[in-house]
Design a protein around this motif. Structure first.
Motif, PDB file in Angstrom:
ATOM      1  N   GLU A 254       8.492  -7.423   1.142  1.00  0.00           N
ATOM      2  CA  GLU A 254       7.516  -7.518   2.225  1.00  0.00           C
ATOM      3  C   GLU A 254       6.837  -8.883   2.238  1.00  0.00           C
ATOM      4  OE1 GLU A 254       4.581  -4.494   1.906  1.00  0.00           O
ATOM      5  OE2 GLU A 254       5.972  -2.824   2.242  1.00  0.00           O
TER       6      GLU A 254
ATOM      7  N   HIS B 217       3.595 -10.842   4.841  1.00  0.00           N
ATOM      8  CA  HIS B 217       2.588 -10.538   5.851  1.00  0.00           C
ATOM      9  C   HIS B 217       2.314 -11.766   6.709  1.00  0.00           C
ATOM     10  CE1 HIS B 217       1.908  -7.517   2.680  1.00  0.00           C
ATOM     11  NE2 HIS B 217       1.519  -6.731   3.661  1.00  0.00           N
ATOM     12  N   CYS B 218       1.937 -11.513   7.937  1.00  0.00           N
ATOM     13  CA  CYS B 218       1.574 -12.603   8.836  1.00  0.00           C
ATOM     14  C   CYS B 218       0.550 -12.093   9.840  1.00  0.00           C
ATOM     15  CB  CYS B 218       2.805 -13.156   9.556  1.00  0.00           C
ATOM     16  SG  CYS B 218       3.521 -12.029  10.785  1.00  0.00           S
ATOM     17  N   TYR B 219      -0.095 -13.025  10.521  1.00  0.00           N
ATOM     18  CA  TYR B 219      -1.039 -12.707  11.586  1.00  0.00           C
ATOM     19  C   TYR B 219      -0.542 -13.323  12.885  1.00  0.00           C
ATOM     20  CZ  TYR B 219      -4.539 -11.130   8.191  1.00  0.00           C
ATOM     21  OH  TYR B 219      -5.207 -10.452   7.199  1.00  0.00           O
TER      22      TYR B 219
ATOM     23  N   LYS C  52      -2.603  -8.128  12.096  1.00  0.00           N
ATOM     24  CA  LYS C  52      -1.863  -8.360  10.858  1.00  0.00           C
ATOM     25  C   LYS C  52      -0.573  -7.551  10.890  1.00  0.00           C
ATOM     26  CE  LYS C  52      -2.251  -8.236   5.809  1.00  0.00           C
ATOM     27  NZ  LYS C  52      -3.113  -7.878   4.650  1.00  0.00           N
TER      28      LYS C  52
ATOM     29  N   ARG D 268       3.117  -6.570   8.878  1.00  0.00           N
ATOM     30  CA  ARG D 268       3.892  -6.517   7.636  1.00  0.00           C
ATOM     31  C   ARG D 268       5.375  -6.531   8.003  1.00  0.00           C
ATOM     32  NH1 ARG D 268       5.311  -1.658   4.847  1.00  0.00           N
ATOM     33  NH2 ARG D 268       3.864  -0.583   6.253  1.00  0.00           N
TER      34      ARG D 268
ATOM     35  N   THR E 216       9.169  -6.191   6.664  1.00  0.00           N
ATOM     36  CA  THR E 216      10.001  -5.727   5.560  1.00  0.00           C
ATOM     37  C   THR E 216      11.414  -6.291   5.702  1.00  0.00           C
ATOM     38  OG1 THR E 216      10.699  -3.710   6.724  1.00  0.00           O
ATOM     39  CG2 THR E 216       8.680  -3.588   5.416  1.00  0.00           C
TER      40      THR E 216
END
Length: 231
Positions: A53, A55-57, A121, A123, A125
């Motif tokens: 995983e 994460h980004c915004y 936000k 996620r 995968t």
């Protein structure tokens, strides 16, 4: 009247900075360096069968001209960082390079299910869903708050000058002695149909091809074109 004197070297530095930002995607390379460094030194190593995983915004630099959701092209850009994290944590890329091979993107398709609003936000995968001697297929999901999957992407990674199946077997032995969950022996149905559509597209673009081939279910050859479909 006040006069502001700017030294010559300062003017050159400012001009050089503006030129650099105007001709090179600094944010992309800086984030890629950060992603790989974080995966190598601060994240736990992963098995090639694990799901990783990142994460980004959705920032203002990511939104569409309509100003209320992420631009469709940004999803594909985010996959670069997700794959880099997967490659680094599993050791896939380093082992392919050590074997004298290389890996490149051969095809991708993405299905958009619901738009991503600014400052959300996400996620992302990544998991390997199938591989053979020449190709690694990966699936990525863009998961928002509440667990809703906003988009699903399939990517075909072409491995050259070495066998990805042999590399994967080596990684399985190194990570868990071959005792982890079973690796995929059969291509998933939706992936199989996508591979067939890629082969038909490739055949259509070959000048010497008089007719399109009839591809039987189970054929694992894939073309190198990119597709996109929306929901």
């Amino acid at each position: 009247m006040w006069t502001v004197c700017v030294p010559g070297w300062s003017a050159i530095a400012v001009a050089g900075t503006l030129l650099l930002y105007g001709t090179l995607d600094i944010a992309y390379f800086a984030r890629m360096f950060y992603t790989m460094a974080k995966a190598r030194y601060f994240k736990k190593k992963a098995c090639i069968l694990d799901t990783t995983e990142v994460h980004c915004y959705c920032l203002l630099t990511d939104i569409d001209t309509l100003l209320y959701h992420m631009n469709n092209a940004r999803y594909v850009r985010e996959l670069d960082f997700a794959r880099a994290d997967f490659y680094e944590r599993t050791g896939l890329y380093s082992n392919i390079k050590a074997a004298g091979g290389g890996i490149l993107q051969g095809a991708s398709t993405i299905r958009y299910r619901r738009y991503v609003k600014p400052f959300t936000k996400i996620r992302i995968t990544s998991r390997a869903v199938y591989w053979d001697d020449r190709t690694l297929f990966m699936e990525h999901e863009f998961i928002g708050p509440g667990g809703f999957v906003h988009a699903v992407a399939l990517c075909r990674q072409r491995v050259i000058d070495t066998s990805v199946a042999a590399i994967a077997e080596l990684l399985l032995q190194l990570h868990c002695g071959g005792n982890c969950k079973p690796y995929p022996l059969k291509m998933p149905a939706e992936l199989e149909l996508w591979v067939q559509s890629n082969e038909l597209s490739s055949a259509k673009l070959r000048p010497q091809a008089a007719t399109l081939p009839a591809i039987e279910r189970g054929d694992c050859m894939a073309g190198g074109e990119m597709a996109a479909d929306n929901e």
